[in-house]
Design a protein around this motif. Structure first.
Motif, PDB file in Angstrom:
ATOM      1  N   ASN A   1      21.005   4.491   8.959  1.00  0.00           N
ATOM      2  CA  ASN A   1      20.289   5.754   8.809  1.00  0.00           C
ATOM      3  C   ASN A   1      18.842   5.385   8.521  1.00  0.00           C
ATOM      4  OD1 ASN A   1      20.006   8.561   8.618  1.00  0.00           O
ATOM      5  ND2 ASN A   1      20.277   8.550   6.396  1.00  0.00           N
TER       6      ASN A   1
ATOM      7  N   LYS B   1      22.894  14.140   4.631  1.00  0.00           N
ATOM      8  CA  LYS B   1      23.684  12.933   4.845  1.00  0.00           C
ATOM      9  C   LYS B   1      23.887  12.761   6.356  1.00  0.00           C
ATOM     10  CE  LYS B   1      24.874  11.459   0.629  1.00  0.00           C
ATOM     11  NZ  LYS B   1      23.808  12.171  -0.093  1.00  0.00           N
TER      12      LYS B   1
ATOM     13  N   ILE C   1      28.538   8.629  10.429  1.00  0.00           N
ATOM     14  CA  ILE C   1      29.731   8.240   9.664  1.00  0.00           C
ATOM     15  C   ILE C   1      30.993   8.808  10.318  1.00  0.00           C
ATOM     16  CG2 ILE C   1      28.458   7.964   7.509  1.00  0.00           C
ATOM     17  CD1 ILE C   1      29.525  10.601   6.542  1.00  0.00           C
TER      18      ILE C   1
ATOM     19  N   ASN D   1      22.195   2.742   4.555  1.00  0.00           N
ATOM     20  CA  ASN D   1      21.510   4.026   4.471  1.00  0.00           C
ATOM     21  C   ASN D   1      20.134   3.794   3.859  1.00  0.00           C
ATOM     22  OD1 ASN D   1      20.714   6.667   4.273  1.00  0.00           O
ATOM     23  ND2 ASN D   1      22.167   7.223   2.662  1.00  0.00           N
TER      24      ASN D   1
ATOM     25  N   ASN E   1      19.029   6.026   0.972  1.00  0.00           N
ATOM     26  CA  ASN E   1      19.923   6.068  -0.187  1.00  0.00           C
ATOM     27  C   ASN E   1      19.122   6.207  -1.483  1.00  0.00           C
ATOM     28  OD1 ASN E   1      21.913   5.796  -2.095  1.00  0.00           O
ATOM     29  ND2 ASN E   1      22.490   3.707  -1.530  1.00  0.00           N
TER      30      ASN E   1
ATOM     31  N   TYR F   1      33.993   8.480   5.318  1.00  0.00           N
ATOM     32  CA  TYR F   1      33.180   8.644   4.112  1.00  0.00           C
ATOM     33  C   TYR F   1      33.120   7.363   3.278  1.00  0.00           C
ATOM     34  CZ  TYR F   1      33.435  13.672   5.080  1.00  0.00           C
ATOM     35  OH  TYR F   1      33.335  14.913   5.660  1.00  0.00           O
TER      36      TYR F   1
ATOM     37  N   LEU G   1      29.817   5.385   3.029  1.00  0.00           N
ATOM     38  CA  LEU G   1      28.651   5.934   2.331  1.00  0.00           C
ATOM     39  C   LEU G   1      28.400   5.240   0.995  1.00  0.00           C
ATOM     40  CD1 LEU G   1      28.626   9.814   2.822  1.00  0.00           C
ATOM     41  CD2 LEU G   1      26.821   8.201   3.406  1.00  0.00           C
TER      42      LEU G   1
ATOM     43  N   GLU H   1      28.351   6.448  -1.972  1.00  0.00           N
ATOM     44  CA  GLU H   1      27.917   7.330  -3.067  1.00  0.00           C
ATOM     45  C   GLU H   1      28.381   8.746  -2.739  1.00  0.00           C
ATOM     46  OE1 GLU H   1      25.297   9.644  -2.735  1.00  0.00           O
ATOM     47  OE2 GLU H   1      24.302   9.042  -0.889  1.00  0.00           O
ATOM     48  N   TYR H   2      28.911   9.407  -3.771  1.00  0.00           N
ATOM     49  CA  TYR H   2      29.685  10.617  -3.511  1.00  0.00           C
ATOM     50  C   TYR H   2      29.337  11.768  -4.448  1.00  0.00           C
ATOM     51  CZ  TYR H   2      32.208   6.966  -1.084  1.00  0.00           C
ATOM     52  OH  TYR H   2      32.521   5.906  -0.271  1.00  0.00           O
TER      53      TYR H   2
ATOM     54  N   LEU I   1      29.443  15.538  -0.565  1.00  0.00           N
ATOM     55  CA  LEU I   1      29.771  15.057   0.771  1.00  0.00           C
ATOM     56  C   LEU I   1      29.628  16.190   1.786  1.00  0.00           C
ATOM     57  CD1 LEU I   1      32.889  12.704   0.393  1.00  0.00           C
ATOM     58  CD2 LEU I   1      30.533  12.068   0.931  1.00  0.00           C
TER      59      LEU I   1
ATOM     60  N   TYR J   1      37.872  10.409  -3.298  1.00  0.00           N
ATOM     61  CA  TYR J   1      36.478  10.077  -3.594  1.00  0.00           C
ATOM     62  C   TYR J   1      35.942  10.794  -4.832  1.00  0.00           C
ATOM     63  CZ  TYR J   1      36.596   8.093   1.096  1.00  0.00           C
ATOM     64  OH  TYR J   1      36.927   7.347   2.202  1.00  0.00           O
TER      65      TYR J   1
END
Length: 437
Positions: A14, A28, A33, A49, A52, A195, A198, A200-201, A204, A246
């Motif tokens: 990204n 996002k 993804i 990312n 991020n 997911y 990624l 980090e949650y 989402l 998650y």
């Protein structure tokens, strides 16, 4: 002795954004993804990312309660062709040395690099990303896809520095393109996005459908994607995984037509969520179609955990409504607001987009629309028009100022060059702030 064949690898990226302003407004890279779920069938997949906000190199992280916040950024030199814009130009993303460290820290040299793209006028950030990747992995073949690559594929081929441009946003067409390129076969089922990559949650993203049923004069959704709704049971299972595996409690719908045929789609999903008693909150930043917001759907939204309702009115002027889309009338808007209030939502939960600076728009209609929205019981939100190639309003924009160069398609640039009254803009911003408080 038999040979051991190494599974080839793909790095997904990204990229950086270069712009006068950018913000993590539930942003996002869902497309890439989602694509990862298919690529994993044949490749080892890695992901970086650049945007991020929780990267270890970012010292100050500011989060709003819902997860939105500022991207890491630095001021850079403004492109010469934008020198008339009296604002600082910035590069958004982690520091260059942090990105290099991420690249060098991969378990292996990637055979391929897939980079997603957003706005057409962010292509300089894409080129910068590709330049850095080339310095570390000069032999990796670089693919570019996403919105910019779909809307302006020829420009991406000439300017981006990528080896391959995938000129599709539709996941099925992307898969078809890759099947031909790699001589492989991918699954045809609609898969849940990966997911897991990624990392980090806080929130989402989720799509229960692709494309849009309308062809608004200012929007490219129907150009980029055909309309398709996914199986409600599958979507519900994805939500369960997001929440239980998650630990996500904030889910953001990216649909452009979430409420269409609600009786057989979103209503079914919401009923399952209610029956499951999971603790989640839902957000709708892309805006909901007013016409389809029934009393039953509003009730289900309230019970399921919707906390932030965004509606797409754009203008209360009937002429504008008919000429731009025909997707909503003031009568339908009032009915939708009534349905939301009956369900228990309050003004603070309901925000309504008000388009600003669309070609042919009467400036006075913007303030009138804001007043109309507030008197109806919601909060108006200014949405700044940007010329999007392929749309009807893009052609009208060309008659006002040069928008053929993608950098000129920036909503900030167009605002300054279109002749919009900037003093009036300051006044409208103050009004918007007053309505919020």
């Amino acid at each position: 002795m038999s040979k051991t064949f190494r599974k080839k690898s793909i790095l997904l990226v990204n990229p950086y954004i270069e712009d006068f302003s950018a913000y993590d407004h539930f942003s996002k890279p869902l497309g890439i993804i989602w694509l990862a779920s298919y690529l994993k069938e044949h490749f080892t997949v890695y992901f970086i990312n650049v945007l991020n906000r929780l990267h270890s190199s970012v010292k100050k992280v500011k989060f709003k309660e819902d997860g939105r916040g500022d991207f890491p950024k630095q001021i850079i030199k403004t492109p010469e062709c934008l020198s008339d814009i009296p604002l600082y130009y910035k590069r958004y993303g982690i520091a260059e040395e942090a990105f290099r460290k991420e690249l060098l820290g991969l378990p292996e040299k990637p055979d391929y690099v897939f980079i997603t793209t957003g706005m057409t006028y962010w292509y300089t950030g894409l080129s910068y990303t590709i330049k850095l990747i080339r310095e570390v992995y000069p032999e990796s073949k670089i693919f570019v896809g996403g919105i910019y690559a779909s809307l302006l594929p020829s420009h991406a081929e000439r300017v981006s520095g990528a080896d391959v441009v995938v000129p599709y946003q539709n996941i099925g067409k992307v898969i078809g393109f890759l099947e031909k390129y790699f001589s492989l076969r991918f699954s045809k089922e609609v898969k849940m996005p990966s997911y897991d990559i990624l990392g980090e949650y806080y929130y989402l993203p989720l799509m229960t459908s692709t494309g849009c049923i309308y062809k608004c004069s200012y929007c490219a959704s129907s150009i980029l994607n055909s309309f398709e709704q996914f199986n409600p049971e599958n979507v519900f299972q994805w939500i369960l995984v997001m929440n239980q595996d998650y630990g996500v409690k904030k889910i953001v719908f990216y649909d452009d037509a979430l409420l269409y045929k609600s009786e057989t789609h979103i209503d079914v999903i919401l009923q399952k969520i209610i029956e499951s008693s999971i603790n989640v909150q839902f957000y709708t930043p892309n805006g909901l179609h007013i016409r389809f917001l029934s009393e039953r759907t509003a009730q289900l939204m309230r019970k399921a955990g919707f906390v932030d309702i965004r509606l797409s009115l754009e203008s209360s002027e009937e002429r504008f409504q008919l000429e731009s889309s025909g997707k909503a009338t003031n009568i339908e808007f009032n009915r939708a607001i009534e349905n939301l209030y009956r369900a228990g939502f309050e003004r603070k939960n309901i925000r309504v987009y008000t388009l600003l600076n669309v070609p042919g728009q009467r400036e006075s209609s913007i303030e009138k629309t804001m007043e109309y929205i507030y008197k109806s019981g919601a909060i108006p939100m200014l949405a700044y028009y940007s010329p999007i190639p392929g749309t009807l309003d893009f052609e009208k924009s060309r008659e006002i100022t040069d928008v053929d160069e993608p950098l000129f398609q920036n909503n900030t640039v167009y605002l300054y060059r279109s002749g919009f009254n900037l003093e009036y803009l300051t006044y409208l911003k103050k009004k918007e702030l007053q309505y919020r408080t």
